[in-house]
Write an enzyme that holds these catalytic residues in place. Structure first.
Site, PDB file in Angstrom:
ATOM      1  N   GLU A  51     -10.774 -29.061 -30.755  1.00 37.83           N
ATOM      2  CA  GLU A  51     -11.364 -27.933 -31.462  1.00 37.83           C
ATOM      3  C   GLU A  51     -10.259 -27.278 -32.286  1.00 37.83           C
ATOM      4  OE1 GLU A  51     -14.051 -23.930 -30.678  1.00 37.83           O
ATOM      5  OE2 GLU A  51     -12.586 -24.545 -29.175  1.00 37.83           O
TER       6      GLU A  51
ATOM      7  N   GLU B 264     -20.068 -18.625 -23.155  1.00 39.47           N
ATOM      8  CA  GLU B 264     -20.255 -19.241 -24.478  1.00 39.47           C
ATOM      9  C   GLU B 264     -18.871 -19.636 -24.938  1.00 39.47           C
ATOM     10  OE1 GLU B 264     -19.997 -20.208 -27.940  1.00 39.47           O
ATOM     11  OE2 GLU B 264     -20.328 -18.122 -28.532  1.00 39.47           O
ATOM     12  N   LEU B 265     -18.597 -20.949 -24.903  1.00 40.04           N
ATOM     13  CA  LEU B 265     -17.233 -21.440 -25.076  1.00 40.04           C
ATOM     14  C   LEU B 265     -17.078 -22.215 -26.388  1.00 40.04           C
ATOM     15  CD1 LEU B 265     -16.735 -22.520 -21.362  1.00 40.04           C
ATOM     16  CD2 LEU B 265     -16.239 -20.314 -22.430  1.00 40.04           C
TER      17      LEU B 265
ATOM     18  N   PRO C  39     -12.768  -5.638 -24.783  1.00 40.61           N
ATOM     19  CA  PRO C  39     -12.529  -6.283 -26.075  1.00 40.61           C
ATOM     20  C   PRO C  39     -11.294  -7.167 -26.038  1.00 40.61           C
ATOM     21  CG  PRO C  39     -12.791  -3.891 -26.297  1.00 40.61           C
ATOM     22  CD  PRO C  39     -12.582  -4.185 -24.843  1.00 40.61           C
TER      23      PRO C  39
ATOM     24  N   CYS D 263     -16.937 -20.536 -33.444  1.00 46.42           N
ATOM     25  CA  CYS D 263     -17.162 -21.514 -32.374  1.00 46.42           C
ATOM     26  C   CYS D 263     -18.084 -22.639 -32.821  1.00 46.42           C
ATOM     27  CB  CYS D 263     -17.729 -20.826 -31.136  1.00 46.42           C
ATOM     28  SG  CYS D 263     -19.291 -19.952 -31.413  1.00 46.42           S
TER      29      CYS D 263
ATOM     30  N   GLY E  55     -15.362 -17.229 -25.294  1.00 45.35           N
ATOM     31  CA  GLY E  55     -13.954 -17.525 -25.561  1.00 45.35           C
ATOM     32  C   GLY E  55     -13.629 -18.968 -25.241  1.00 45.35           C
TER      33      GLY E  55
ATOM     34  N   TRP F 247     -11.979 -12.634 -30.423  1.00 45.80           N
ATOM     35  CA  TRP F 247     -11.454 -11.888 -31.563  1.00 45.80           C
ATOM     36  C   TRP F 247     -12.023 -12.334 -32.909  1.00 45.80           C
ATOM     37  CZ3 TRP F 247      -9.547 -15.884 -34.273  1.00 45.80           C
ATOM     38  CH2 TRP F 247      -8.973 -16.956 -33.591  1.00 45.80           C
ATOM     39  N   ASN F 248     -12.756 -13.426 -32.964  1.00 47.29           N
ATOM     40  CA  ASN F 248     -13.115 -13.973 -34.270  1.00 47.29           C
ATOM     41  C   ASN F 248     -14.298 -13.273 -34.928  1.00 47.29           C
ATOM     42  OD1 ASN F 248     -14.749 -15.144 -32.240  1.00 47.29           O
ATOM     43  ND2 ASN F 248     -15.316 -16.805 -33.604  1.00 47.29           N
TER      44      ASN F 248
END
Length: 342
Positions: free
Chosen positions: A241, A106-107, A34, A140, A84, A9-10
């Site tokens: 994080e 991609e975390l 989405p 991220c 996410g 969502w970012n």
């Protein structure tokens, strides 16, 4: 190949196109799911894109985790690309294992910024602040922890706080605003509770920035940017994080010490080194356990956007996006060998 990209969502539009473009270019049919926290722009844009292709080549589906699970387990899906959090990625990986479906993740990251003792603070401090607080820290590869040599610590802290205190916090439609709210209640609550736990330590947390329209402060997930002075390497705010407007500044004395602290984490997405000596930065970068290191910046340069594979190691991901390497994530290689008679 049928692929299923899952989106956060970012930065929904950018991250959507990072998956849609290479997947389509490689000849795949794709289904986009989405984030429930940011579905509108993605859906509207992809409706227009889908009109350019044969029916069914590009689809959008909405829903919560059960919808994602059904997609991952579907026998026609041969690749899952997800951006996410690690918890959801682990669940996807378990479901994908049933049919040996390929995964690309991609975390999250806990990206360190290492300030060296030859850094020109007047130049680097504003850049570091921007690298921390873009999208209110909800990125991220935003800087999540700053390491500053003892000889520069006081000066760096004072200049950093001076820059951050100029941010104008308010609604995005207010032309004066330079700093927006958190995206959702869960992340807002997490950062607030983390800040409260910081206050229970020996570190000092200061809230900065100027509030616009204070009467509307409680009508959104607003937080002031927060800076943590005298954070210790083992503090939670340094090792987690944050994904919000909360940044710890850690004091160090030797380079081998800071490299040990930088690498003592389960994350390995991005990192940055700030110095007047690029050769020194290059040598130091080789010791950092991360998928990417930026020198005197907190993101890709113009050339880097085009050529730099984007992704992390350890718990920060599997595979890469962008560049020709990213395109290869959506390709199944096939070999044909014809033997000629002698």
């Amino acid at each position: 190949m049928e692929s299923w990209p899952g989106l956060p969502w970012n930065a929904p539009m950018v991250l959507t196109m990072q998956k849609v473009a290479p997947a389509l270019a490689a000849g795949n049919a794709i289904v986009i799911k989405p984030s429930p926290f940011a579905p509108m722009a993605v859906t509207t844009a992809l409706m227009s894109v889908a009109d350019l292709f044969p029916a069914g080549l590009l689809s959008v589906i909405h829903g919560e985790g059960d919808v994602g699970t059904a997609l991952v387990k579907h026998p026609l899906v041969r690749k899952v690309s997800f951006t996410g959090g690690g918890r959801i990625a682990k669940s996807i990986m378990k479901d994908a294992a049933e049919s040996l479906t390929g995964v690309h993740f991609e975390l999250g990251g806990n990206d360190p910024a290492i300030v060296l003792n030859d850094a020109e603070l007047d130049t680097v401090v504003p850049k570091i602040a921007a690298g921390v607080f873009r999208r209110s820290g909800q990125v991220c590869f935003a800087i999540k922890r700053i390491y500053v040599p003892d000889s520069l610590y006081e000066q760096f802290y004072d200049q950093f706080c001076s820059v951050v205190d100029q941010y104008q916090i308010g609604h995005q439609l207010d032309d004066r605003a330079t700093f927006g709210p958190m995206n959702n209640a869960n992340q807002y609550r997490f950062v607030k509770e983390l800040a409260e736990r910081v206050r229970q330590t020996n570190a000092r947390l200061v809230e900065l920035g100027q509030i616009l329209q204070s009467e509307n402060w409680n009508n959104g997930y607003y937080l002031r940017p927060m800076v943590v002075r005298d954070a210790r390497p083992e503090h939670e705010v340094v090792t987690c994080e944050q994904f919000g407007p909360l940044i710890p500044i850690v004091r160090y004395h030797k380079e081998d010490e800071v490299i040990h602290w930088v690498n003592a984490t389960e994350y390995g997405l991005g990192s940055s080194i700030w110095t007047s000596d690029e050769e020194r930065a290059t040598q130091l970068a080789g010791q950092i356990e991360a998928g990417m290191t930026f020198v005197n910046g907190a993101g890709q340069s113009i050339l880097g956007h085009e050529m730099m594979p984007f992704g992390g190691i350890k718990q920060s991901g599997i595979g890469r996006e962008n560049s020709p390497v990213g395109l290869a994530e959506y390709v199944e290689y096939y070999a044909l060998n014809v033997h000629k008679s002698d």
